[in-house]
Design a protein around this motif. Structure first.
Motif, PDB file in Angstrom:
ATOM      1  N   ASP A   4       0.830  -1.204   0.000  1.00 20.58           N
ATOM      2  CA  ASP A   4       0.000   0.000   0.000  1.00 20.58           C
ATOM      3  C   ASP A   4       0.866   1.255   0.000  1.00 20.58           C
ATOM      4  O   ASP A   4       0.571   2.227  -0.707  1.00 20.58           O
ATOM      5  CB  ASP A   4      -0.925   0.003   1.218  1.00 20.58           C
ATOM      6  N   ALA A   5       1.940   1.249   0.770  1.00 22.41           N
ATOM      7  CA  ALA A   5       2.853   2.393   0.800  1.00 22.41           C
ATOM      8  C   ALA A   5       3.507   2.585  -0.563  1.00 22.41           C
ATOM      9  O   ALA A   5       3.645   3.717  -1.057  1.00 22.41           O
ATOM     10  CB  ALA A   5       3.918   2.187   1.875  1.00 22.41           C
ATOM     11  N   LEU A   6       3.903   1.477  -1.186  1.00 17.75           N
ATOM     12  CA  LEU A   6       4.539   1.558  -2.502  1.00 17.75           C
ATOM     13  C   LEU A   6       3.547   2.028  -3.563  1.00 17.75           C
ATOM     14  O   LEU A   6       3.900   2.789  -4.461  1.00 17.75           O
ATOM     15  CB  LEU A   6       5.130   0.201  -2.877  1.00 17.75           C
ATOM     16  N   ASP A   7       2.294   1.560  -3.442  1.00 21.29           N
ATOM     17  CA  ASP A   7       1.269   2.001  -4.387  1.00 21.29           C
ATOM     18  C   ASP A   7       1.011   3.499  -4.236  1.00 21.29           C
ATOM     19  O   ASP A   7       0.833   4.220  -5.225  1.00 21.29           O
ATOM     20  CB  ASP A   7      -0.020   1.210  -4.150  1.00 21.29           C
ATOM     21  N   THR A   8       1.005   3.988  -2.996  1.00 23.10           N
ATOM     22  CA  THR A   8       0.835   5.425  -2.754  1.00 23.10           C
ATOM     23  C   THR A   8       1.993   6.201  -3.371  1.00 23.10           C
ATOM     24  O   THR A   8       1.799   7.235  -4.014  1.00 23.10           O
ATOM     25  CB  THR A   8       0.755   5.708  -1.246  1.00 23.10           C
ATOM     26  N   PHE A   9       3.199   5.713  -3.161  1.00 24.52           N
ATOM     27  CA  PHE A   9       4.391   6.341  -3.742  1.00 24.52           C
ATOM     28  C   PHE A   9       4.277   6.419  -5.266  1.00 24.52           C
ATOM     29  O   PHE A   9       4.530   7.470  -5.878  1.00 24.52           O
ATOM     30  CB  PHE A   9       5.636   5.548  -3.333  1.00 24.52           C
ATOM     31  N   GLY A  17       1.947  14.699  -7.915  1.00 22.03           N
ATOM     32  CA  GLY A  17       1.822  15.442  -6.673  1.00 22.03           C
ATOM     33  C   GLY A  17       0.861  14.817  -5.677  1.00 22.03           C
ATOM     34  O   GLY A  17       0.101  13.892  -6.010  1.00 22.03           O
ATOM     35  N   ILE A  18       0.890  15.339  -4.447  1.00 21.21           N
ATOM     36  CA  ILE A  18       0.080  14.806  -3.357  1.00 21.21           C
ATOM     37  C   ILE A  18      -1.409  15.008  -3.603  1.00 21.21           C
ATOM     38  O   ILE A  18      -2.225  14.103  -3.406  1.00 21.21           O
ATOM     39  CB  ILE A  18       0.472  15.486  -2.025  1.00 21.21           C
ATOM     40  N   SER A  19      -1.799  16.211  -4.044  1.00 20.40           N
ATOM     41  CA  SER A  19      -3.230  16.507  -4.193  1.00 20.40           C
ATOM     42  C   SER A  19      -3.882  15.633  -5.254  1.00 20.40           C
ATOM     43  O   SER A  19      -4.992  15.117  -5.054  1.00 20.40           O
ATOM     44  CB  SER A  19      -3.431  17.993  -4.530  1.00 20.40           C
ATOM     45  N   ASN A  20      -3.213  15.458  -6.383  1.00 19.97           N
ATOM     46  CA  ASN A  20      -3.770  14.605  -7.443  1.00 19.97           C
ATOM     47  C   ASN A  20      -3.847  13.150  -6.989  1.00 19.97           C
ATOM     48  O   ASN A  20      -4.817  12.439  -7.294  1.00 19.97           O
ATOM     49  CB  ASN A  20      -2.926  14.704  -8.707  1.00 19.97           C
ATOM     50  N   ALA A  21      -2.812  12.693  -6.278  1.00 21.42           N
ATOM     51  CA  ALA A  21      -2.826  11.321  -5.772  1.00 21.42           C
ATOM     52  C   ALA A  21      -3.956  11.116  -4.781  1.00 21.42           C
ATOM     53  O   ALA A  21      -4.598  10.065  -4.758  1.00 21.42           O
ATOM     54  CB  ALA A  21      -1.479  11.000  -5.122  1.00 21.42           C
ATOM     55  N   ALA A  22      -4.225  12.127  -3.952  1.00 20.07           N
ATOM     56  CA  ALA A  22      -5.303  12.023  -2.967  1.00 20.07           C
ATOM     57  C   ALA A  22      -6.651  11.830  -3.647  1.00 20.07           C
ATOM     58  O   ALA A  22      -7.490  11.050  -3.184  1.00 20.07           O
ATOM     59  CB  ALA A  22      -5.313  13.277  -2.088  1.00 20.07           C
ATOM     60  N   GLN A  29      -5.257  14.667   1.641  1.00 24.70           N
ATOM     61  CA  GLN A  29      -3.863  15.013   1.360  1.00 24.70           C
ATOM     62  C   GLN A  29      -2.962  14.760   2.569  1.00 24.70           C
ATOM     63  O   GLN A  29      -1.849  14.230   2.398  1.00 24.70           O
ATOM     64  CB  GLN A  29      -3.773  16.476   0.915  1.00 24.70           C
ATOM     65  N   PRO A  30      -3.383  15.106   3.810  1.00 25.32           N
ATOM     66  CA  PRO A  30      -2.523  14.802   4.964  1.00 25.32           C
ATOM     67  C   PRO A  30      -2.231  13.311   5.101  1.00 25.32           C
ATOM     68  O   PRO A  30      -1.123  12.920   5.485  1.00 25.32           O
ATOM     69  CB  PRO A  30      -3.329  15.325   6.155  1.00 25.32           C
ATOM     70  N   ALA A  31      -3.222  12.468   4.752  1.00 27.04           N
ATOM     71  CA  ALA A  31      -3.013  11.016   4.857  1.00 27.04           C
ATOM     72  C   ALA A  31      -1.963  10.547   3.853  1.00 27.04           C
ATOM     73  O   ALA A  31      -1.115   9.703   4.165  1.00 27.04           O
ATOM     74  CB  ALA A  31      -4.326  10.281   4.640  1.00 27.04           C
ATOM     75  N   ILE A  32      -2.025  11.108   2.640  1.00 23.20           N
ATOM     76  CA  ILE A  32      -1.042  10.746   1.616  1.00 23.20           C
ATOM     77  C   ILE A  32       0.344  11.235   2.025  1.00 23.20           C
ATOM     78  O   ILE A  32       1.341  10.500   1.917  1.00 23.20           O
ATOM     79  CB  ILE A  32      -1.432  11.341   0.249  1.00 23.20           C
ATOM     80  N   SER A  33       0.411  12.472   2.509  1.00 16.19           N
ATOM     81  CA  SER A  33       1.699  13.030   2.936  1.00 16.19           C
ATOM     82  C   SER A  33       2.301  12.198   4.062  1.00 16.19           C
ATOM     83  O   SER A  33       3.517  11.929   4.080  1.00 16.19           O
ATOM     84  CB  SER A  33       1.525  14.476   3.399  1.00 16.19           C
ATOM     85  N   ARG A  34       1.464  11.785   4.993  1.00 13.44           N
ATOM     86  CA  ARG A  34       1.936  10.976   6.116  1.00 13.44           C
ATOM     87  C   ARG A  34       2.449   9.630   5.628  1.00 13.44           C
ATOM     88  O   ARG A  34       3.473   9.135   6.116  1.00 13.44           O
ATOM     89  CB  ARG A  34       0.796  10.783   7.116  1.00 13.44           C
ATOM     90  N   LEU A  39       7.240   6.177   4.684  1.00 10.45           N
ATOM     91  CA  LEU A  39       8.056   5.378   3.769  1.00 10.45           C
ATOM     92  C   LEU A  39       9.463   5.957   3.672  1.00 10.45           C
ATOM     93  O   LEU A  39      10.461   5.216   3.680  1.00 10.45           O
ATOM     94  CB  LEU A  39       7.390   5.330   2.389  1.00 10.45           C
ATOM     95  N   GLU A  40       9.561   7.285   3.592  1.00  7.06           N
ATOM     96  CA  GLU A  40      10.873   7.934   3.533  1.00  7.06           C
ATOM     97  C   GLU A  40      11.647   7.701   4.832  1.00  7.06           C
ATOM     98  O   GLU A  40      12.868   7.483   4.817  1.00  7.06           O
ATOM     99  CB  GLU A  40      10.705   9.426   3.269  1.00  7.06           C
ATOM    100  N   GLN A  41      10.919   7.725   5.954  1.00 10.94           N
ATOM    101  CA  GLN A  41      11.562   7.480   7.254  1.00 10.94           C
ATOM    102  C   GLN A  41      12.103   6.054   7.312  1.00 10.94           C
ATOM    103  O   GLN A  41      13.211   5.813   7.817  1.00 10.94           O
ATOM    104  CB  GLN A  41      10.552   7.719   8.373  1.00 10.94           C
ATOM    105  N   GLU A  42      11.325   5.113   6.806  1.00 11.15           N
ATOM    106  CA  GLU A  42      11.754   3.708   6.812  1.00 11.15           C
ATOM    107  C   GLU A  42      12.991   3.495   5.942  1.00 11.15           C
ATOM    108  O   GLU A  42      13.894   2.739   6.300  1.00 11.15           O
ATOM    109  CB  GLU A  42      10.603   2.821   6.324  1.00 11.15           C
ATOM    110  N   LEU A  43      13.029   4.177   4.766  1.00 13.58           N
ATOM    111  CA  LEU A  43      14.145   4.015   3.838  1.00 13.58           C
ATOM    112  C   LEU A  43      15.329   4.909   4.198  1.00 13.58           C
ATOM    113  O   LEU A  43      16.454   4.666   3.751  1.00 13.58           O
ATOM    114  CB  LEU A  43      13.677   4.317   2.409  1.00 13.58           C
ATOM    115  N   GLY A  44      15.076   5.969   4.953  1.00 15.70           N
ATOM    116  CA  GLY A  44      16.143   6.861   5.360  1.00 15.70           C
ATOM    117  C   GLY A  44      16.583   7.846   4.300  1.00 15.70           C
ATOM    118  O   GLY A  44      17.654   8.463   4.416  1.00 15.70           O
ATOM    119  N   VAL A  45      15.755   8.034   3.269  1.00 18.36           N
ATOM    120  CA  VAL A  45      16.088   8.981   2.196  1.00 18.36           C
ATOM    121  C   VAL A  45      14.816   9.648   1.703  1.00 18.36           C
ATOM    122  O   VAL A  45      13.722   9.076   1.776  1.00 18.36           O
ATOM    123  CB  VAL A  45      16.767   8.273   0.991  1.00 18.36           C
ATOM    124  N   PRO A  46      14.905  10.892   1.191  1.00 13.18           N
ATOM    125  CA  PRO A  46      13.730  11.528   0.585  1.00 13.18           C
ATOM    126  C   PRO A  46      13.447  10.901  -0.781  1.00 13.18           C
ATOM    127  O   PRO A  46      14.363  10.575  -1.531  1.00 13.18           O
ATOM    128  CB  PRO A  46      14.147  12.992   0.453  1.00 13.18           C
TER     129      PRO A  46
END
Length: 324
Positions: A4-9, A17-22, A29-34, A39-46
């Motif tokens: 699900d995280a990868l699909d969101t990415f 962008g975030i708004s279109n993905a939402a 949009q906050p849910a998508i951003s979160r 995912l970025e926190q887990e991978l350690g990179v933006p």
């Protein structure tokens, strides 16, 4: 890192962008951003960068894309495989097809399949050849039809038909129904072809130019037309000539609205290829559609210039009898 995280990415990437993905994912949009932040926190990179108001992939994001596509497609395979245990002849099947292959032959295949499988949700998507491969690779389409073989290791490509290309013209063209010895004799004609677009494998201007260039004849006058139907109408009106596959003009040849110019030194063809994801899951319904496509296209050599081969064979038989 779940699917699900990868699909969101991937959705943020594809929608820009975030708004279109939402909107596509029906989330805030906050849910998508979160989700992206976790995912970025887990991978350690933006994974994304904001540049001039645009959301673009970072270097790490570009590296992740193909792995994310395979992971999401594998999750879809698993879900479909489980559902197939209880429903063998239902569920969704998406067919992705290069635009110029969405013809009457394919229409008959789809109508026959729909009648035989009323519980299957059959969907058709048209795209360029490269886009067809991408749709299959991402799991957004089950079966693809495109021109020529894609050498990607994650795709299984099977040529099912080799179509001869021919020069077509209006029926009142001075060379209609005639034969010229060399392609050089057609250099002065106005040619109609698809514009050159990266990833398109239809018969673009570069294909026509290549035939002349290989014979040292240089470029020719041509008009770009990004529609097969428009190309055929222009040829019928006498505006120019084109290099098209036999199946593209079968109906026009039968109705007499188009003719051909035989060229002695012209030998050109292209392959129609069916594409699936290598190792991907195919439901029983998808396998039956794949077999129907193989069977119908494999029988295409029974049609010669829009006429059933048995008619041509019958004419030969009558000719032999008269000779005897």
């Amino acid at each position: 890192m779940d699917s699900d995280a990868l699909d969101t990415f991937l959705t943020v990437h594809r929608r820009g962008g975030i708004s279109n993905a939402a909107k596509v994912l029906h989330r805030s949009q906050p849910a998508i951003s979160r989700r992206i932040a976790l995912l970025e926190q887990e991978l350690g990179v933006p994974l994304f960068e904001r540049i001039a108001g645009r959301t673009l992939l970072s270097d790490a994001g570009r590296v992740l894309v193909p792995y994310a596509e395979r992971a999401v497609a594998a999750a879809q395979d698993a879900s479909q495989a489980i559902r197939a245990l209880t429903k063998q002849n239902s569920g969704p099947v998406t067919l992705a097809v290069t635009g110029t292959l969405a013809d009457s032959r394919l229409s008959e295949i789809m109508k026959g399949f729909a009648r035989a499988h009323p519980d299957v949700a059959l969907t058709l998507r048209t795209a360029t050849s490269t886009e067809v491969s991408d749709l299959i690779r991402r799991g957004e389409a089950t079966i693809g039809l495109r021109y020529n073989v894609d050498r990607s290791a994650d795709l299984a490509c099977e040529p099912i038909l080799t179509e001869r290309l021919q020069v077509v013209c209006a029926p009142d063209h001075p060379l209609a129904g005639k034969r010229v010895r060399r392609l050089a004799e057609l250099r002065g004609q106005r040619w109609i072809a698809f514009p050159e677009i990266p990833g398109r494998r239809e018969i673009a201007a570069s294909h026509v130019f290549a035939l002349f260039l290989t014979q040292g004849l240089g470029e020719v006058e041509w008009t770009p037309v990004d529609s097969l139907t428009a190309q055929k109408r222009l040829v019928e009106s006498g505006f120019g000539v084109a290099l098209l596959a036999q199946s593209h003009v079968a109906e026009e040849m039968v109705s007499g609205t188009m003719s051909t110019i035989a060229v002695g030194d012209l030998s050109a063809s292209h392959d129609v290829t069916v594409v699936t994801r290598r190792g991907g899951f195919l439901s029983m319904a998808a396998r039956q559609l794949l077999e129907a496509i193989r069977r119908d296209y494999g029988a295409a050599d029974h049609v010669v210039a829009g006429r059933p081969r048995k008619r041509r064979a019958a004419r030969k038989t009558r000719a032999r009898r008269r000779a005897a």
